[in-house]
Design a protein around this motif. Sequence first.
Motif, PDB file in Angstrom:
ATOM      1  N   ASP A 206       0.906  -1.306  -0.050  1.00 25.98           N
ATOM      2  CA  ASP A 206       0.057   0.217   0.034  1.00 25.98           C
ATOM      3  C   ASP A 206       0.840   1.340  -0.022  1.00 25.98           C
ATOM      4  OD1 ASP A 206      -2.387  -1.481  -0.011  1.00 25.98           O
ATOM      5  OD2 ASP A 206      -2.735  -1.407   2.244  1.00 25.98           O
ATOM      6  N   ALA A 207       0.124   2.375  -0.407  1.00 25.23           N
ATOM      7  CA  ALA A 207       1.063   3.769  -0.332  1.00 25.23           C
ATOM      8  C   ALA A 207       1.474   4.002   0.873  1.00 25.23           C
ATOM      9  CB  ALA A 207      -0.045   4.807  -0.672  1.00 25.23           C
ATOM     10  N   SER A 208       1.017   3.362   2.052  1.00 25.75           N
ATOM     11  CA  SER A 208       1.594   3.665   3.544  1.00 25.75           C
ATOM     12  C   SER A 208       3.079   3.245   3.665  1.00 25.75           C
ATOM     13  CB  SER A 208       0.783   2.725   4.418  1.00 25.75           C
ATOM     14  OG  SER A 208       0.756   1.467   4.421  1.00 25.75           O
ATOM     15  N   LEU A 209       3.383   2.118   2.922  1.00 24.90           N
ATOM     16  CA  LEU A 209       4.699   1.823   2.926  1.00 24.90           C
ATOM     17  C   LEU A 209       5.743   2.973   2.508  1.00 24.90           C
ATOM     18  CD1 LEU A 209       6.909  -0.438   3.061  1.00 24.90           C
ATOM     19  CD2 LEU A 209       6.234  -0.929   0.730  1.00 24.90           C
ATOM     20  N   ALA A 210       5.332   3.282   1.174  1.00 25.05           N
ATOM     21  CA  ALA A 210       6.041   4.335   0.600  1.00 25.05           C
ATOM     22  C   ALA A 210       6.159   5.679   1.452  1.00 25.05           C
ATOM     23  CB  ALA A 210       5.783   4.842  -0.768  1.00 25.05           C
ATOM     24  N   VAL A 211       5.136   5.869   2.027  1.00 26.60           N
ATOM     25  CA  VAL A 211       4.812   7.172   2.946  1.00 26.60           C
ATOM     26  C   VAL A 211       5.665   7.034   4.317  1.00 26.60           C
ATOM     27  CG1 VAL A 211       3.209   8.477   4.262  1.00 26.60           C
ATOM     28  CG2 VAL A 211       2.352   7.748   2.054  1.00 26.60           C
ATOM     29  N   ALA A 212       5.765   5.916   5.019  1.00 26.28           N
ATOM     30  CA  ALA A 212       6.693   5.689   5.928  1.00 26.28           C
ATOM     31  C   ALA A 212       8.026   5.821   5.711  1.00 26.28           C
ATOM     32  CB  ALA A 212       6.481   4.255   6.458  1.00 26.28           C
ATOM     33  N   ALA A 213       8.301   5.275   4.250  1.00 28.23           N
ATOM     34  CA  ALA A 213      10.033   5.789   3.976  1.00 28.23           C
ATOM     35  C   ALA A 213      10.155   7.205   3.834  1.00 28.23           C
ATOM     36  CB  ALA A 213      10.197   4.903   2.724  1.00 28.23           C
ATOM     37  N   LEU A 214       9.073   7.736   3.210  1.00 30.14           N
ATOM     38  CA  LEU A 214       9.478   9.410   2.870  1.00 30.14           C
ATOM     39  C   LEU A 214       9.443  10.223   4.363  1.00 30.14           C
ATOM     40  CD1 LEU A 214       9.478  11.520   1.015  1.00 30.14           C
ATOM     41  CD2 LEU A 214       7.037  11.567   1.285  1.00 30.14           C
TER      42      LEU A 214
END
Length: 285
Positions: A161-169
């Motif tokens: 989910d987008a939450s994975l990329a958001v967490a890295a950001l």
Amino acid sequence: MTSEAADSHAHVQHLCALAGVPRATYYRHLNRRNREEAECELRDQLQRICLKHPFYGYRRVTATLRRQGLVVNAKKVLRFMRQDNLLAQRKTPFLKPPTERPTSVIVVPNLIRGLAPSAPDQIWVADITYVHLAKAFGYLAVILDGFSRKAVGWAFENTLDASLAVAALDNALKARNPKPGSLIHHSDRGVQYASIAYRQRLADREIKISMSSPGNPYDNAKAESFMKTLKAEEINGKTFADLNDARRRINSFIAEIYNKERLHSALGYRSPLEFETAFAQNNTR
């Protein structure tokens, strides 16, 4: 029954008697373990095919698996693709939306082609890959500084989910705190990076968005190179017990080995941390 098979059967019977469990229980457990291993191997092949052919539906994926010699049911392939969020990307028909209707995803041009960063936090590059665990998959999102190749933020979870990329950001923003308006964020055209949540994070910090051209992995070569290094030096040939075990070991590799110790020919055979430290020292004189 051969003598060897008879001996094996007697050995199992003896062990079950010592453990006080029926032989049927042992064989059920053995069959379940073999089934789990087979399903994990199938999921691994699914990941490889779907990453290479993101527009393949489950029927084409099933056909590809069968061409590779696997005997597999199309309904099982569809179920696994749904569970692992691997359903084919669909081309949406052209519809001119009302101006007041917000769009959930966008695509933007490549802003970094021909650009060479001259300092840290001018260009960040982002990518996502999968990691084969013992009985499932984990997904790693990473953001690298385009100048030093240092991993400035990453996250490892069991979701795409987008939450994975958001967490890295979020981790990258916390670690680096880039000056508003000074940074370009580059990625492929994955839905995670085009999502409203991700774009809002970038907009809040006045970070420009850049995306690779369709079907051109060289546009994001630094991120691709990092993923190859990670898999070759830390992931391939190793067994991870579960998500937490993989997260701990991957975190350690990125933070302690890749960022601090691994020498890069593009950096004059220095580590990313050493390269950034030398740059900072030269610019304070």
